[in-house]
Design a protein around this motif. Structure first.
Motif, PDB file in Angstrom:
ATOM      1  N   ASP A 109       0.813  -1.214   0.000  1.00 27.63           N
ATOM      2  CA  ASP A 109       0.000   0.000   0.000  1.00 27.63           C
ATOM      3  C   ASP A 109       0.851   1.270   0.000  1.00 27.63           C
ATOM      4  O   ASP A 109       0.360   2.355  -0.277  1.00 27.63           O
ATOM      5  CB  ASP A 109      -0.906  -0.020   1.245  1.00 27.63           C
ATOM      6  N   ALA A 110       2.148   1.125   0.304  1.00 28.62           N
ATOM      7  CA  ALA A 110       3.016   2.299   0.455  1.00 28.62           C
ATOM      8  C   ALA A 110       3.579   2.765  -0.886  1.00 28.62           C
ATOM      9  O   ALA A 110       3.850   1.956  -1.785  1.00 28.62           O
ATOM     10  CB  ALA A 110       4.160   1.971   1.407  1.00 28.62           C
ATOM     11  N   ASP A 111       3.768   4.071  -0.990  1.00 26.50           N
ATOM     12  CA  ASP A 111       4.422   4.644  -2.173  1.00 26.50           C
ATOM     13  C   ASP A 111       5.926   4.698  -2.012  1.00 26.50           C
ATOM     14  O   ASP A 111       6.658   4.664  -3.002  1.00 26.50           O
ATOM     15  CB  ASP A 111       3.876   6.048  -2.439  1.00 26.50           C
ATOM     16  N   TYR A 112       6.390   4.795  -0.787  1.00 28.19           N
ATOM     17  CA  TYR A 112       7.828   4.800  -0.528  1.00 28.19           C
ATOM     18  C   TYR A 112       8.078   4.506   0.944  1.00 28.19           C
ATOM     19  O   TYR A 112       7.189   4.631   1.784  1.00 28.19           O
ATOM     20  CB  TYR A 112       8.471   6.127  -0.924  1.00 28.19           C
ATOM     21  N   VAL A 113       9.294   4.087   1.231  1.00 31.43           N
ATOM     22  CA  VAL A 113       9.754   3.831   2.592  1.00 31.43           C
ATOM     23  C   VAL A 113      10.748   4.913   2.983  1.00 31.43           C
ATOM     24  O   VAL A 113      11.631   5.276   2.181  1.00 31.43           O
ATOM     25  CB  VAL A 113      10.424   2.444   2.692  1.00 31.43           C
ATOM     26  N   ILE A 114      10.617   5.451   4.180  1.00 32.43           N
ATOM     27  CA  ILE A 114      11.614   6.360   4.736  1.00 32.43           C
ATOM     28  C   ILE A 114      12.492   5.549   5.687  1.00 32.43           C
ATOM     29  O   ILE A 114      11.993   4.869   6.582  1.00 32.43           O
ATOM     30  CB  ILE A 114      10.968   7.523   5.513  1.00 32.43           C
ATOM     31  N   ALA A 115      13.806   5.613   5.494  1.00 28.32           N
ATOM     32  CA  ALA A 115      14.720   4.837   6.329  1.00 28.32           C
ATOM     33  C   ALA A 115      15.936   5.670   6.687  1.00 28.32           C
ATOM     34  O   ALA A 115      16.514   6.347   5.833  1.00 28.32           O
ATOM     35  CB  ALA A 115      15.161   3.569   5.602  1.00 28.32           C
ATOM     36  N   ALA A 116      16.308   5.606   7.958  1.00 28.88           N
ATOM     37  CA  ALA A 116      17.493   6.326   8.426  1.00 28.88           C
ATOM     38  C   ALA A 116      18.753   5.536   8.078  1.00 28.88           C
ATOM     39  O   ALA A 116      18.768   4.301   8.118  1.00 28.88           O
ATOM     40  CB  ALA A 116      17.426   6.546   9.929  1.00 28.88           C
ATOM     41  N   GLU A 117      19.816   6.261   7.764  1.00 34.15           N
ATOM     42  CA  GLU A 117      21.136   5.658   7.565  1.00 34.15           C
ATOM     43  C   GLU A 117      22.033   6.141   8.696  1.00 34.15           C
ATOM     44  O   GLU A 117      22.351   7.328   8.788  1.00 34.15           O
ATOM     45  CB  GLU A 117      21.735   6.054   6.226  1.00 34.15           C
ATOM     46  N   LYS A 118      22.426   5.221   9.577  1.00 36.95           N
ATOM     47  CA  LYS A 118      23.184   5.598  10.767  1.00 36.95           C
ATOM     48  C   LYS A 118      24.666   5.733  10.499  1.00 36.95           C
ATOM     49  O   LYS A 118      25.370   6.450  11.214  1.00 36.95           O
ATOM     50  CB  LYS A 118      22.943   4.576  11.880  1.00 36.95           C
ATOM     51  N   ARG A 119      25.147   5.024   9.474  1.00 36.77           N
ATOM     52  CA  ARG A 119      26.579   5.066   9.156  1.00 36.77           C
ATOM     53  C   ARG A 119      26.767   4.486   7.768  1.00 36.77           C
ATOM     54  O   ARG A 119      25.845   3.867   7.216  1.00 36.77           O
ATOM     55  CB  ARG A 119      27.386   4.255  10.173  1.00 36.77           C
ATOM     56  N   ASP A 120      27.941   4.673   7.178  1.00 35.10           N
ATOM     57  CA  ASP A 120      28.245   4.033   5.912  1.00 35.10           C
ATOM     58  C   ASP A 120      28.179   2.514   6.086  1.00 35.10           C
ATOM     59  O   ASP A 120      28.669   1.965   7.071  1.00 35.10           O
ATOM     60  CB  ASP A 120      29.638   4.429   5.419  1.00 35.10           C
ATOM     61  N   GLU A 175       7.776  17.029   0.998  1.00 38.86           N
ATOM     62  CA  GLU A 175       8.171  17.033  -0.416  1.00 38.86           C
ATOM     63  C   GLU A 175       7.510  15.918  -1.221  1.00 38.86           C
ATOM     64  O   GLU A 175       7.390  16.032  -2.447  1.00 38.86           O
ATOM     65  CB  GLU A 175       9.690  16.888  -0.539  1.00 38.86           C
ATOM     66  N   ARG A 176       7.099  14.842  -0.527  1.00 41.18           N
ATOM     67  CA  ARG A 176       6.619  13.657  -1.237  1.00 41.18           C
ATOM     68  C   ARG A 176       5.187  13.327  -0.821  1.00 41.18           C
ATOM     69  O   ARG A 176       4.946  12.944   0.309  1.00 41.18           O
ATOM     70  CB  ARG A 176       7.522  12.454  -0.940  1.00 41.18           C
ATOM     71  N   PRO A 177       4.235  13.417  -1.729  1.00 39.30           N
ATOM     72  CA  PRO A 177       2.859  13.034  -1.405  1.00 39.30           C
ATOM     73  C   PRO A 177       2.720  11.515  -1.381  1.00 39.30           C
ATOM     74  O   PRO A 177       3.660  10.771  -1.655  1.00 39.30           O
ATOM     75  CB  PRO A 177       2.060  13.648  -2.549  1.00 39.30           C
ATOM     76  N   GLY A 178       1.524  11.062  -1.033  1.00 43.44           N
ATOM     77  CA  GLY A 178       1.252   9.629  -1.062  1.00 43.44           C
ATOM     78  C   GLY A 178       1.362   9.005   0.314  1.00 43.44           C
ATOM     79  O   GLY A 178       1.267   9.674   1.344  1.00 43.44           O
ATOM     80  N   THR A 179       1.598   7.698   0.327  1.00 41.64           N
ATOM     81  CA  THR A 179       1.680   6.931   1.565  1.00 41.64           C
ATOM     82  C   THR A 179       3.124   6.557   1.838  1.00 41.64           C
ATOM     83  O   THR A 179       3.773   5.914   1.002  1.00 41.64           O
ATOM     84  CB  THR A 179       0.826   5.656   1.473  1.00 41.64           C
ATOM     85  N   ALA A 180       3.618   6.978   2.989  1.00 44.63           N
ATOM     86  CA  ALA A 180       4.986   6.670   3.400  1.00 44.63           C
ATOM     87  C   ALA A 180       4.963   5.565   4.443  1.00 44.63           C
ATOM     88  O   ALA A 180       4.019   5.448   5.225  1.00 44.63           O
ATOM     89  CB  ALA A 180       5.664   7.911   3.968  1.00 44.63           C
ATOM     90  N   ALA A 181       6.026   4.753   4.460  1.00 47.40           N
ATOM     91  CA  ALA A 181       6.132   3.675   5.443  1.00 47.40           C
ATOM     92  C   ALA A 181       7.453   3.781   6.188  1.00 47.40           C
ATOM     93  O   ALA A 181       8.486   4.126   5.595  1.00 47.40           O
ATOM     94  CB  ALA A 181       6.028   2.314   4.768  1.00 47.40           C
ATOM     95  N   PHE A 182       7.405   3.505   7.479  1.00 46.84           N
ATOM     96  CA  PHE A 182       8.598   3.316   8.288  1.00 46.84           C
ATOM     97  C   PHE A 182       8.666   1.838   8.664  1.00 46.84           C
ATOM     98  O   PHE A 182       7.683   1.293   9.184  1.00 46.84           O
ATOM     99  CB  PHE A 182       8.546   4.165   9.556  1.00 46.84           C
ATOM    100  N   LEU A 183       9.796   1.197   8.422  1.00 50.50           N
ATOM    101  CA  LEU A 183       9.962  -0.221   8.723  1.00 50.50           C
ATOM    102  C   LEU A 183      10.712  -0.350  10.033  1.00 50.50           C
ATOM    103  O   LEU A 183      11.899  -0.041  10.123  1.00 50.50           O
ATOM    104  CB  LEU A 183      10.719  -0.922   7.590  1.00 50.50           C
TER     105      LEU A 183
END
Length: 244
Positions: free
Chosen positions: A25-36, A94-102
């Motif tokens: 159902d999601a248009d995109y996932v938002i995910a944090a990057e803690k380190r390389d 900036e991004r419309p739609g449905t966002a997901a956090f995993l």
């Protein structure tokens, strides 16, 4: 703007049917990057890719790991969360739609994604509706792996962090689940029983159980093997005082 906070258990094989539907159902996932080379980001990418969902990577704001002063640990975490709110809010704006956090494990246990999304909604600059999809928690998986019930008949289970374990023992708790461990410090509990698990559900998973005084070295070696294999360690354990 809709946000879905999705518990993903310990990786792709533990994504429940409900979580899978939420991902579709999601248009995109938002995910944090803690380190390389962030290994947990790589796992989130793997899951998102399996459902054809793009990942928007947000560099995780720096956090003070050695806080001092009146605010201490709580103040340091509050500042870190405020920075995350601002960073995620900018993406949502900036991004419309449905966002997901995993969320690793289940969003209810020692994770602040719900608090952060709630704070974004309260700020009001982005209109946000959100829901939460549960996941398989490390606590559940630990119990299953060791084939134990987490409490004696009619008795409580106290859930805390490694940082607060000594306080729980001092307060008289005798059956304690411990998460978020930078190390395993069990001084004074040598005669208690421990059920320990590291990187549960992952290929490098290890389990140790027994009398604390007998297995501490084994746990330390297991942690090092896991770190060598995966580059990171997420462990959890239950300690219980012997009856009588």
């Amino acid at each position: 703007m809709r946000v879905r906070i999705i518990g993903i258990g310990m990786g792709p094989h533990q994504v429940t049917p409900e979580a899978a539907d939420a991902l579709r159902d999601a248009d995109y996932v938002i995910a944090a990057e803690k380190r390389d080379g962030d290994a947990l980001l790589a796992i989130r990418r793997e899951i998102a890719d399996a459902y054809g969902v793009p990942v928007v990577v947000v560099p995780d704001p720096a956090r003070d790991r050695e806080p001092t002063g009146d605010g201490g640990y709580v103040g340091a975490v509050a500042g870190w969360h405020a920075a995350r709110v601002a960073a995620y809010e900018a993406v949502l704006a900036e991004r419309p739609g449905t966002a997901a956090f995993l969320v690793w494990g289940d969003p209810a246990f020692y994770d602040s994604t719900i608090r952060i999304v709630e704070a974004i909604a309260e700020r009001g600059s982005v209109e946000v509706e959100y829901d939460v999809v549960p996941g398989i928690s490390a606590l559940q998986l630990l119990a299953a792996r060791h084939r134990i019930v987490l409490h004696d008949i009619g008795q409580p289970l106290h859930v805390t962090t490694g940082r607060l374990l000594a306080d729980a023992v001092s307060a008289g708790q005798t059956n304690i689940a411990v998460m978020l461990n930078r190390s395993v410090e069990l001084d004074g509990l040598e005669d208690w029983t421990i059920w320990w698990g590291g990187n549960l559900g992952r290929p490098e998973e290890e389990l140790v159980a027994g009398r604390v005084g007998d297995v501490l070295e084994e746990i330390a070696m297991a942690r090092e093997r896991i770190r060598g294999a995966a580059g990171w360690v997420l462990d959890i354990f239950v300690v219980r005082r012997a009856a009588g």
